[in-house]
Design a protein around this motif. Structure first.
Motif, PDB file in Angstrom:
ATOM      1  N   SER A 188      -2.537  -2.483 -14.887  1.00  0.00           N
ATOM      2  CA  SER A 188      -2.389  -1.613 -13.487  1.00  0.00           C
ATOM      3  C   SER A 188      -1.164  -1.515 -13.118  1.00  0.00           C
ATOM      4  CB  SER A 188      -4.095  -1.659 -13.218  1.00  0.00           C
ATOM      5  OG  SER A 188      -3.943  -0.503 -12.099  1.00  0.00           O
ATOM      6  N   PRO A 189      -0.643  -0.363 -13.268  1.00  0.00           N
ATOM      7  CA  PRO A 189       0.027   0.180 -12.891  1.00  0.00           C
ATOM      8  C   PRO A 189       0.193  -0.331 -10.747  1.00  0.00           C
ATOM      9  CG  PRO A 189       0.796   1.740 -14.575  1.00  0.00           C
ATOM     10  CD  PRO A 189      -0.908   0.793 -14.276  1.00  0.00           C
ATOM     11  N   ALA A 190      -0.977  -0.051 -10.989  1.00  0.00           N
ATOM     12  CA  ALA A 190      -0.959  -0.074  -8.762  1.00  0.00           C
ATOM     13  C   ALA A 190      -0.643  -1.153  -8.929  1.00  0.00           C
ATOM     14  CB  ALA A 190      -2.487   0.145  -8.490  1.00  0.00           C
ATOM     15  N   ASN A 191      -0.803  -2.116  -9.705  1.00  0.00           N
ATOM     16  CA  ASN A 191      -1.052  -3.724  -9.362  1.00  0.00           C
ATOM     17  C   ASN A 191       0.069  -4.371  -9.264  1.00  0.00           C
ATOM     18  OD1 ASN A 191      -4.120  -4.173  -8.484  1.00  0.00           O
ATOM     19  ND2 ASN A 191      -4.007  -4.600 -10.866  1.00  0.00           N
ATOM     20  N   LEU A 192       1.569  -3.548  -9.840  1.00  0.00           N
ATOM     21  CA  LEU A 192       2.913  -3.797  -9.328  1.00  0.00           C
ATOM     22  C   LEU A 192       3.039  -3.809  -7.197  1.00  0.00           C
ATOM     23  CD1 LEU A 192       4.727  -1.782 -11.782  1.00  0.00           C
ATOM     24  CD2 LEU A 192       4.890  -4.219 -11.411  1.00  0.00           C
ATOM     25  N   LYS A 193       3.091  -3.061  -7.146  1.00  0.00           N
ATOM     26  CA  LYS A 193       3.071  -2.896  -5.717  1.00  0.00           C
ATOM     27  C   LYS A 193       2.812  -4.867  -4.753  1.00  0.00           C
ATOM     28  CE  LYS A 193       3.214  -0.527  -1.155  1.00  0.00           C
ATOM     29  NZ  LYS A 193       4.844  -0.581  -1.090  1.00  0.00           N
ATOM     30  N   LEU A 194       1.492  -4.672  -5.738  1.00  0.00           N
ATOM     31  CA  LEU A 194       0.979  -6.355  -5.167  1.00  0.00           C
ATOM     32  C   LEU A 194       1.802  -7.789  -4.801  1.00  0.00           C
ATOM     33  CD1 LEU A 194      -2.808  -5.843  -6.102  1.00  0.00           C
ATOM     34  CD2 LEU A 194      -1.899  -5.562  -3.327  1.00  0.00           C
ATOM     35  N   ILE A 195       2.467  -7.363  -6.062  1.00  0.00           N
ATOM     36  CA  ILE A 195       3.344  -8.436  -6.650  1.00  0.00           C
ATOM     37  C   ILE A 195       5.004  -8.262  -6.946  1.00  0.00           C
ATOM     38  CG2 ILE A 195       1.564  -9.368  -8.187  1.00  0.00           C
ATOM     39  CD1 ILE A 195       3.117  -8.067 -10.455  1.00  0.00           C
ATOM     40  N   THR A 196       5.674  -7.330  -5.998  1.00  0.00           N
ATOM     41  CA  THR A 196       6.456  -6.889  -5.320  1.00  0.00           C
ATOM     42  C   THR A 196       7.085  -7.477  -4.187  1.00  0.00           C
ATOM     43  OG1 THR A 196       6.790  -5.477  -6.812  1.00  0.00           O
ATOM     44  CG2 THR A 196       8.550  -5.374  -5.803  1.00  0.00           C
ATOM     45  N   ASN A 241       9.628 -15.973  -8.182  1.00  0.00           N
ATOM     46  CA  ASN A 241       9.291 -16.505  -7.854  1.00  0.00           C
ATOM     47  C   ASN A 241       8.195 -16.050  -7.025  1.00  0.00           C
ATOM     48  OD1 ASN A 241      10.254 -18.285  -9.195  1.00  0.00           O
ATOM     49  ND2 ASN A 241      12.202 -18.597  -7.893  1.00  0.00           N
ATOM     50  N   TYR A 242       8.157 -15.151  -6.235  1.00  0.00           N
ATOM     51  CA  TYR A 242       7.469 -13.968  -5.482  1.00  0.00           C
ATOM     52  C   TYR A 242       6.169 -13.469  -6.479  1.00  0.00           C
ATOM     53  CZ  TYR A 242       5.404  -9.959  -2.227  1.00  0.00           C
ATOM     54  OH  TYR A 242       4.421  -9.842  -1.542  1.00  0.00           O
ATOM     55  N   ARG A 243       6.590 -12.927  -6.846  1.00  0.00           N
ATOM     56  CA  ARG A 243       5.167 -13.066  -7.927  1.00  0.00           C
ATOM     57  C   ARG A 243       3.873 -13.877  -8.508  1.00  0.00           C
ATOM     58  NH1 ARG A 243       7.040  -7.693 -12.398  1.00  0.00           N
ATOM     59  NH2 ARG A 243       7.762  -6.276 -10.444  1.00  0.00           N
ATOM     60  N   LYS A 244       5.011 -14.980  -8.637  1.00  0.00           N
ATOM     61  CA  LYS A 244       3.975 -16.726  -8.956  1.00  0.00           C
ATOM     62  C   LYS A 244       2.973 -16.574  -7.377  1.00  0.00           C
ATOM     63  CE  LYS A 244       5.750 -20.955  -8.601  1.00  0.00           C
ATOM     64  NZ  LYS A 244       4.964 -20.944  -7.688  1.00  0.00           N
ATOM     65  N   LYS A 245       3.683 -16.280  -6.750  1.00  0.00           N
ATOM     66  CA  LYS A 245       2.961 -16.677  -5.088  1.00  0.00           C
ATOM     67  C   LYS A 245       1.871 -15.601  -5.160  1.00  0.00           C
ATOM     68  CE  LYS A 245       6.431 -18.742  -3.396  1.00  0.00           C
ATOM     69  NZ  LYS A 245       7.251 -19.350  -1.781  1.00  0.00           N
ATOM     70  N   ALA A 246       2.212 -14.132  -5.110  1.00  0.00           N
ATOM     71  CA  ALA A 246       1.581 -13.007  -4.724  1.00  0.00           C
ATOM     72  C   ALA A 246       0.003 -13.561  -6.116  1.00  0.00           C
ATOM     73  CB  ALA A 246       2.273 -11.985  -4.936  1.00  0.00           C
ATOM     74  N   ILE A 247       0.602 -13.462  -7.261  1.00  0.00           N
ATOM     75  CA  ILE A 247      -0.503 -13.535  -8.148  1.00  0.00           C
ATOM     76  C   ILE A 247      -1.258 -14.730  -7.890  1.00  0.00           C
ATOM     77  CG2 ILE A 247      -0.947 -13.666 -10.830  1.00  0.00           C
ATOM     78  CD1 ILE A 247       1.497 -12.316 -11.535  1.00  0.00           C
ATOM     79  N   GLU A 248      -0.946 -15.962  -7.536  1.00  0.00           N
ATOM     80  CA  GLU A 248      -1.519 -17.316  -7.426  1.00  0.00           C
ATOM     81  C   GLU A 248      -2.591 -16.584  -6.175  1.00  0.00           C
ATOM     82  OE1 GLU A 248      -0.441 -20.853  -4.237  1.00  0.00           O
ATOM     83  OE2 GLU A 248       0.468 -20.813  -5.971  1.00  0.00           O
ATOM     84  N   GLU A 249      -2.513 -16.373  -5.351  1.00  0.00           N
ATOM     85  CA  GLU A 249      -3.185 -15.711  -4.063  1.00  0.00           C
ATOM     86  C   GLU A 249      -4.262 -14.477  -5.050  1.00  0.00           C
ATOM     87  OE1 GLU A 249      -0.534 -14.339  -0.789  1.00  0.00           O
ATOM     88  OE2 GLU A 249       0.210 -15.895  -0.228  1.00  0.00           O
ATOM     89  N   TYR A 250      -3.327 -13.581  -5.600  1.00  0.00           N
ATOM     90  CA  TYR A 250      -4.562 -12.477  -5.893  1.00  0.00           C
ATOM     91  C   TYR A 250      -5.942 -13.742  -6.499  1.00  0.00           C
ATOM     92  CZ  TYR A 250      -6.321  -9.149  -8.685  1.00  0.00           C
ATOM     93  OH  TYR A 250      -7.732  -8.134  -9.431  1.00  0.00           O
ATOM     94  N   PHE A 251      -5.474 -14.263  -7.966  1.00  0.00           N
ATOM     95  CA  PHE A 251      -6.494 -15.103  -8.178  1.00  0.00           C
ATOM     96  C   PHE A 251      -6.827 -16.311  -7.499  1.00  0.00           C
ATOM     97  CE2 PHE A 251      -4.535 -12.777 -11.823  1.00  0.00           C
ATOM     98  CZ  PHE A 251      -5.838 -12.500 -12.371  1.00  0.00           C
ATOM     99  N   ALA A 252      -6.837 -17.197  -6.273  1.00  0.00           N
ATOM    100  CA  ALA A 252      -7.285 -17.843  -5.091  1.00  0.00           C
ATOM    101  C   ALA A 252      -8.199 -17.630  -4.709  1.00  0.00           C
ATOM    102  CB  ALA A 252      -6.353 -18.211  -5.014  1.00  0.00           C
TER     103      ALA A 252
END
Length: 162
Positions: free
Chosen positions: A25-33, A141-152
């Motif tokens: 979903s391209p909309a999720n790009l904003k969440l991980i940028t 590195n930011y994306r890694k943390k954002a994805i971690e938080e999203y799934f956590a």
């Protein structure tokens, strides 16, 4: 001028279906940028699931004081396995980004491979050494943390491979 490659990989404790739903979903790009990049999707199709030929446009500030439009095309999609986006308009002379998912036991290895060429010849090569590669590393590195938080937040674990 030279082409460069940037590689990142992480292990995500999620099913391929859950991870694919998120990254397709391209909309999720904003969440991980990172916020400092001033990233905003300007195309009206961001809520759609990606498909080959999809064009997505953004406004972004790849470095302080420089705002630009960025237009990418989704050129390849294999459901729950990978997709490729390529820059059509933007700050790079060339940008080809592979997003690869590899199921492994109860987790998914997500790999990003970016092949890129900065603009401005030798000045771009210097900018790559001084700024671009470091900036890409910080972004991912930011994306890694954002994805971690999203799934956590959804009760899933996470760990880093590379």
């Amino acid at each position: 001028m030279a082409f460069y490659q940037f590689h990142k990989a992480q292990i995500i404790n999620a099913t391929p279906d859950d991870l694919w739903d998120f990254i397709s979903s391209p909309a999720n790009l904003k969440l991980i940028t990172p916020d400092h990049m001033g990233f905003d999707i300007t195309s009206s199709n961001a809520e759609q699931k990606m498909y080959e030929g999809m064009i997505v446009s953004y406004k972004v500030s790849p470095f302080p004081g420089f705002n630009t439009n960025w237009v990418t095309e989704i050129t390849h999609v294999r459901d729950k396995e990978f997709f490729v986006d390529e820059q059509r308009i933007g700050p790079y002379t060339f940008w080809h980004h592979q997003h690869i998912l590899e199921p492994l036991d109860q987790v998914v290895v997500m790999k990003d491979i970016i092949t890129y060429q900065p603009p401005f010849g030798i000045l771009g090569a210097i900018a790559n050494r001084v700024y671009i590669r470091k900036a890409l590393n910080k972004i991912f590195n930011y994306r890694k943390k954002a994805i971690e938080e999203y799934f956590a937040e959804r009760g899933l674990g996470y760990m880093t491979l590379v």
